[in-house]
Design a protein around this motif. Structure first.
Motif, PDB file in Angstrom:
ATOM      1  N   VAL A 262       0.827  -1.208   0.000  1.00 41.46           N
ATOM      2  CA  VAL A 262       0.000   0.000   0.000  1.00 41.46           C
ATOM      3  C   VAL A 262       0.858   1.254   0.000  1.00 41.46           C
ATOM      4  O   VAL A 262       0.602   2.177  -0.789  1.00 41.46           O
ATOM      5  CB  VAL A 262      -1.026  -0.003   1.159  1.00 41.46           C
ATOM      6  N   PRO A 263       1.892   1.349   0.811  1.00 36.13           N
ATOM      7  CA  PRO A 263       2.745   2.546   0.731  1.00 36.13           C
ATOM      8  C   PRO A 263       3.366   2.735  -0.658  1.00 36.13           C
ATOM      9  O   PRO A 263       3.475   3.870  -1.139  1.00 36.13           O
ATOM     10  CB  PRO A 263       3.821   2.300   1.798  1.00 36.13           C
ATOM     11  N   LEU A 264       3.748   1.645  -1.324  1.00 31.34           N
ATOM     12  CA  LEU A 264       4.300   1.747  -2.676  1.00 31.34           C
ATOM     13  C   LEU A 264       3.248   2.293  -3.649  1.00 31.34           C
ATOM     14  O   LEU A 264       3.546   3.140  -4.495  1.00 31.34           O
ATOM     15  CB  LEU A 264       4.818   0.391  -3.156  1.00 31.34           C
ATOM     16  N   PHE A 265       2.022   1.816  -3.502  1.00 32.02           N
ATOM     17  CA  PHE A 265       0.915   2.313  -4.328  1.00 32.02           C
ATOM     18  C   PHE A 265       0.692   3.804  -4.079  1.00 32.02           C
ATOM     19  O   PHE A 265       0.592   4.596  -5.019  1.00 32.02           O
ATOM     20  CB  PHE A 265      -0.359   1.516  -4.041  1.00 32.02           C
ATOM     21  N   LEU A 266       0.624   4.202  -2.825  1.00 28.70           N
ATOM     22  CA  LEU A 266       0.375   5.610  -2.490  1.00 28.70           C
ATOM     23  C   LEU A 266       1.501   6.520  -2.988  1.00 28.70           C
ATOM     24  O   LEU A 266       1.248   7.635  -3.451  1.00 28.70           O
ATOM     25  CB  LEU A 266       0.154   5.764  -0.986  1.00 28.70           C
ATOM     26  N   LYS A 267       2.714   6.044  -2.929  1.00 25.57           N
ATOM     27  CA  LYS A 267       3.836   6.834  -3.459  1.00 25.57           C
ATOM     28  C   LYS A 267       3.738   6.934  -4.981  1.00 25.57           C
ATOM     29  O   LYS A 267       3.998   7.995  -5.558  1.00 25.57           O
ATOM     30  CB  LYS A 267       5.165   6.221  -3.039  1.00 25.57           C
ATOM     31  N   ALA A 268       3.348   5.844  -5.638  1.00 22.02           N
ATOM     32  CA  ALA A 268       3.225   5.841  -7.101  1.00 22.02           C
ATOM     33  C   ALA A 268       2.189   6.855  -7.573  1.00 22.02           C
ATOM     34  O   ALA A 268       2.355   7.471  -8.627  1.00 22.02           O
ATOM     35  CB  ALA A 268       2.856   4.442  -7.601  1.00 22.02           C
TER      36      ALA A 268
ATOM     37  N   ARG B 270      -2.512   5.765 -16.903  1.00 21.73           N
ATOM     38  CA  ARG B 270      -2.010   4.483 -17.428  1.00 21.73           C
ATOM     39  C   ARG B 270      -0.487   4.427 -17.312  1.00 21.73           C
ATOM     40  O   ARG B 270       0.068   3.399 -16.922  1.00 21.73           O
ATOM     41  CB  ARG B 270      -2.433   4.302 -18.884  1.00 21.73           C
ATOM     42  N   GLU B 271       0.173   5.520 -17.658  1.00 23.69           N
ATOM     43  CA  GLU B 271       1.636   5.555 -17.552  1.00 23.69           C
ATOM     44  C   GLU B 271       2.087   5.345 -16.108  1.00 23.69           C
ATOM     45  O   GLU B 271       2.990   4.558 -15.841  1.00 23.69           O
ATOM     46  CB  GLU B 271       2.171   6.896 -18.069  1.00 23.69           C
ATOM     47  N   VAL B 272       1.446   6.044 -15.183  1.00 27.31           N
ATOM     48  CA  VAL B 272       1.807   5.953 -13.760  1.00 27.31           C
ATOM     49  C   VAL B 272       1.583   4.537 -13.234  1.00 27.31           C
ATOM     50  O   VAL B 272       2.454   3.940 -12.596  1.00 27.31           O
ATOM     51  CB  VAL B 272       0.991   6.973 -12.924  1.00 27.31           C
ATOM     52  N   LEU B 273       0.403   3.998 -13.488  1.00 27.69           N
ATOM     53  CA  LEU B 273       0.051   2.678 -12.950  1.00 27.69           C
ATOM     54  C   LEU B 273       0.866   1.569 -13.605  1.00 27.69           C
ATOM     55  O   LEU B 273       1.286   0.616 -12.935  1.00 27.69           O
ATOM     56  CB  LEU B 273      -1.452   2.437 -13.093  1.00 27.69           C
ATOM     57  N   ASP B 274       1.107   1.688 -14.908  1.00 26.10           N
ATOM     58  CA  ASP B 274       1.942   0.693 -15.593  1.00 26.10           C
ATOM     59  C   ASP B 274       3.374   0.718 -15.059  1.00 26.10           C
ATOM     60  O   ASP B 274       3.974  -0.330 -14.821  1.00 26.10           O
ATOM     61  CB  ASP B 274       1.954   0.935 -17.107  1.00 26.10           C
ATOM     62  N   ALA B 275       3.913   1.917 -14.874  1.00 27.11           N
ATOM     63  CA  ALA B 275       5.293   2.041 -14.370  1.00 27.11           C
ATOM     64  C   ALA B 275       5.424   1.435 -12.979  1.00 27.11           C
ATOM     65  O   ALA B 275       6.471   0.870 -12.642  1.00 27.11           O
ATOM     66  CB  ALA B 275       5.714   3.517 -14.347  1.00 27.11           C
ATOM     67  N   ALA B 276       4.361   1.521 -12.182  1.00 25.12           N
ATOM     68  CA  ALA B 276       4.397   0.954 -10.827  1.00 25.12           C
ATOM     69  C   ALA B 276       4.045  -0.531 -10.809  1.00 25.12           C
ATOM     70  O   ALA B 276       4.115  -1.177  -9.765  1.00 25.12           O
ATOM     71  CB  ALA B 276       3.436   1.725  -9.920  1.00 25.12           C
ATOM     72  N   GLY B 277       3.662  -1.083 -11.951  1.00 20.80           N
ATOM     73  CA  GLY B 277       3.299  -2.497 -12.029  1.00 20.80           C
ATOM     74  C   GLY B 277       2.004  -2.824 -11.308  1.00 20.80           C
ATOM     75  O   GLY B 277       1.821  -3.943 -10.829  1.00 20.80           O
TER      76      GLY B 277
END
Length: 181
Positions: free
Chosen positions: A25-31, A73-80
Motif C-alpha cells: 500500500v505505501p508503494l501504491f500511495l507513493k506511485a 495508465r503511464e503511472v500505474l503501468d510504471a508501478a506495475g
C-alpha cells in the motif's frame, strides 16, 4: 474493486489485491503521488485503513480526477499495478471480442455502413434467430402526438398510433413486405 473518474471523464477500475498489503500500500500511495498518506500512522496497517476506508476513497477520488486516463495508465503501468479501464460504448462496439461473440450485431437495414445493436441473448430450440431490422414504419413517421405534453396521460390524448390489420402486423413482424391479393 473500486472505480475512479479521471480528469478526461474516463474511469479506472482498481483491483488492489496486495499479497503483503502493509508493504505494498505505501508503494501504491507513493506511485500516485501521495507519500504523505503512506507515512500517515492512521493508514499504517490493514485494520486502520479499513476503519478509514471512506477517507481513503475520497483521497483517491480527488487524486484520480487530476490527470487524464493516458497519464494514469503511464503511472500505474510504471508501478506495475493492476487496473482496468471502463470502455466507452463506442469502444465496446469496436471490441474484437464483443464482435466475435456477436454481442453487437448489424441492423439489417440495407445501408452500406449498418448501425449496430445489442444482440438478443434469447435462443429458442428449433427456431432460426431473426436478424435485427429497422423499426416498423409507423415509428419513423412524425406523429401529431409528438407535440403533446409528456405529462398528458395517453388516454387523454387526441391522437393514437395508426391502426394495422392483424395480417399487416404479422407481415411486418415477420419481415414480409408483400401485400395480400
Amino acid at each position: 474493486m473500486d472505480m475512479y473518474r479521471t480528469a478526461d471523464d474516463r474511469w479506472i477500475v482498481l483491483v488492489l489485491v496486495f499479497v503483503n498489503e502493509d508493504q505494498q500500500v505505501p508503494l501504491f500511495l507513493k506511485a500516485i503521488s501521495h507519500p504523505e498518506a503512506a507515512e500517515n500512522p492512521r493508514y499504517a496497517d490493514t485494520p486502520s485503513r479499513r476503519a478509514r476506508a471512506a477517507e481513503i476513497v475520497t483521497l483517491l477520488d480527488r487524486t484520480f480526477a487530476t490527470r487524464s486516463l493516458a497519464e494514469w495508465r503511464e503511472v500505474l503501468d510504471a508501478a506495475g499495478l493492476t487496473y482496468g479501464v471502463v470502455q466507452t460504448l463506442k469502444k465496446c462496439a469496436q471490441d474484437p471480442q464483443f464482435l466475435a461473440n456477436r454481442v453487437f450485431v448489424p441492423i439489417d437495414d440495407g445501408s452500406d455502413d449498418p448501425h449496430l445493436t445489442v444482440d438478443s441473448p434469447v435462443r429458442l430450440d428449433q427456431e432460426q434467430k431473426v436478424r435485427p431490422g429497422p423499426p416498423p414504419t409507423w415509428a419513423n413517421t412524425p406523429s401529431p402526438c409528438s407535440a403533446t405534453s409528456a405529462s398528458t396521460p395517453p388516454e387523454s390524448r387526441s391522437c393514437a398510433r395508426p391502426k394495422q390489420s392483424a395480417e399487416a402486423a404479422t407481415r411486418q413482424r415477420d419481415g414480409r413486405r408483400e401485400t395480400p391479393s
